[in-house]
Design an enzyme around this catalytic site. Structure first.
Site, mmCIF file in Angstrom:
data_model
loop_
_atom_site.group_PDB
_atom_site.id
_atom_site.type_symbol
_atom_site.label_atom_id
_atom_site.label_comp_id
_atom_site.label_asym_id
_atom_site.label_seq_id
_atom_site.Cartn_x
_atom_site.Cartn_y
_atom_site.Cartn_z
ATOM 1 N N LYS A 1 0.782 -1.050 -0.004
ATOM 2 C CA LYS A 1 0.050 -0.006 -0.036
ATOM 3 C C LYS A 1 0.793 1.422 -0.010
ATOM 4 C CE LYS A 1 -3.925 -2.257 0.410
ATOM 5 N NZ LYS A 1 -5.080 -2.123 -0.668
ATOM 6 N N ASP B 1 -14.246 -7.277 -9.430
ATOM 7 C CA ASP B 1 -14.614 -8.036 -8.182
ATOM 8 C C ASP B 1 -15.866 -8.640 -8.132
ATOM 9 O OD1 ASP B 1 -15.867 -8.054 -5.500
ATOM 10 O OD2 ASP B 1 -14.164 -6.929 -4.567
HETATM 11 MG MG MG Z 1 -6.891 -2.166 -4.005
#
Ligand code: MG
Length: 370
Positions: free
Chosen positions: A168, A272
């Site tokens: 991240k 997704d």
């Molecule tokens: Mg992501």
């Protein structure tokens, strides 16, 4: 024809095993709505979706009040017909996250049911392109993790056979992100992929600035640099960097993916299965991406996505973030950093009814028969 006779709704509140923090949120709950659909022949299919954080109650309300009553008596094999009917019945609230997440729970249950009736595992029923897929891990790359732990996790993942790690990014200063990536790259060497994810945290100018930094470290992809509804900004970024731009976890319709692909704004799509509204639209996005020669690397939900990425050809990776360990009897099969889909009939998830019962949010239980 297998008419739908019974639908059961429940919702489970799952706690993540590790603290998960990114540029915009801390991930402390996975509310997991589940739908069980039984047909006249006694076959039952189980589907689910999820929220990061709250919102599960709204999905349950839409399921109970609007969607589920339309299912009794429908032909369980006519999945596209059912999906269209449900979408139209909610047209005033779609495209939208709550509607897609509700549709997905039903659609996934119908595919599980269909695969069980056909005596086939989902990955073969839906295409059967391959028998395994390499994993990259996100579980050790969260934004709050100190640099020494980031490095240790990536080194351990590489030793375990994983092919990549996602880190991240989105620290206040570019130099902080650079320091973390530099340390990981030096530790894992050149023969290991590093992806980064900004979770929509940057402006366009800051995305271009950080992308220039990322080029130094041979980054596999730059995920969600900016708010996902801004296709033009992503197209602009893609023209200004050699780092592949990845988007998709925050898109909720086929047309949104079409716009990204048509604009050349996504080098990798991360559709997704829950947020797009189920397996039915997921497969359409995957095939559309193939036509653009673009890879599909789906977001989260590895226990279900493993079967979908093995159903289609243009899927080089599966994201490793365990979600269902607490409520399943068996975990996804992983050998040397490579995941394999279940070969049993259905979507291949071995639910643990006792563990589900202990975690279900009982006021939301609902059963409809007809
Ligand atoms: Mg992501």
């Amino acid at each position: 024809m297998a008419k739908i006779k019974k639908i059961e709704l429940l919702i489970v509140d799952l706690k993540p095993k590790v603290k998960r923090t990114d540029a915009i949120q801390s991930f402390d709950s996975q509310q997991t709505p589940m739908v069980l659909i039984t047909d006249a022949d006694g076959f039952t299919g189980t589907g689910y979706s999820y929220t990061i954080g709250q919102g599960g109650e709204a999905i349950m309300s839409l399921l109970k009040e609007t969607l589920v009553p339309r299912l009794i008596g429908a032909d369980a094999d006519s999945i596209e017909k059912i999906w269209r009917d449900l979408l139209f019945s909610t047209h005033a609230t779609s495209v939208g996250a709550i509607t897609s997440l509700a549709l997905a729970a039903i659609d996934t249950a119908l595919w599980d049911l269909k695969a069980r009736r056909a005596n086939l595992p989902l990955y073969k029923l839906a295409g059967g392109a391959k028998d395994s897929v390499p994993l990259y891990t996100t579980e050790g790359g969260w934004l709050h993790i100190p640099v020494e732990d980031l490095v240790a996790d990536a080194v351990n993942a590489k030793a375990a056979g994983f092919s990549g790690s996602k880190i991240k990014i989105g620290k206040r200063h570019l130099a902080e992100d650079r320091e973390r990536l530099k340390a990981v790259r030096e530790a894992v060497g050149d023969d290991y992929d590093i992806m980064v994810d900004a979770n929509q945290g940057f402006s366009l100018s800051e995305s271009i600035r950080r992308a220039a930094m990322l080029e130094q470290f041979d980054i596999g992809w730059f995920e969600e640099p900016m708010p996902a509804d801004d296709v033009a900004a992503h197209a602009h970024l893609a023209k200004h960097t050699s780092v592949p731009v990845a988007v998709g976890e925050s898109l909720y319709s086929i047309s949104q993916f079409k716009d990204y692909l048509h604009a050349g704004a996504a080098s990798i799509v991360q559709v997704d299965v829950a947020r797009i509204g189920g397996i039915t639209p997921w497969l359409k996005v995957a095939h559309m991406a193939e036509a653009y020669n673009v890879s599909v690397c789906p977001h989260f939900l590895m226990e279900l996505h493993v079967s979908l990425v093995c159903a289609v050809p243009n899927t080089p990776w599966l994201e490793y973030i365990p979600q269902l360990d607490d409520i399943t009897e068996e975990q996804m099969t992983v050998e040397q950093g490579v995941a394999e889909p279940s070969s049993l009939p259905g979507i291949g998830i071995h639910w643990d009814k006792n563990e589900i019962d202990q975690r279900r949010m009982k006021p939301f239980d609902f059963v409809l028969t007809g």
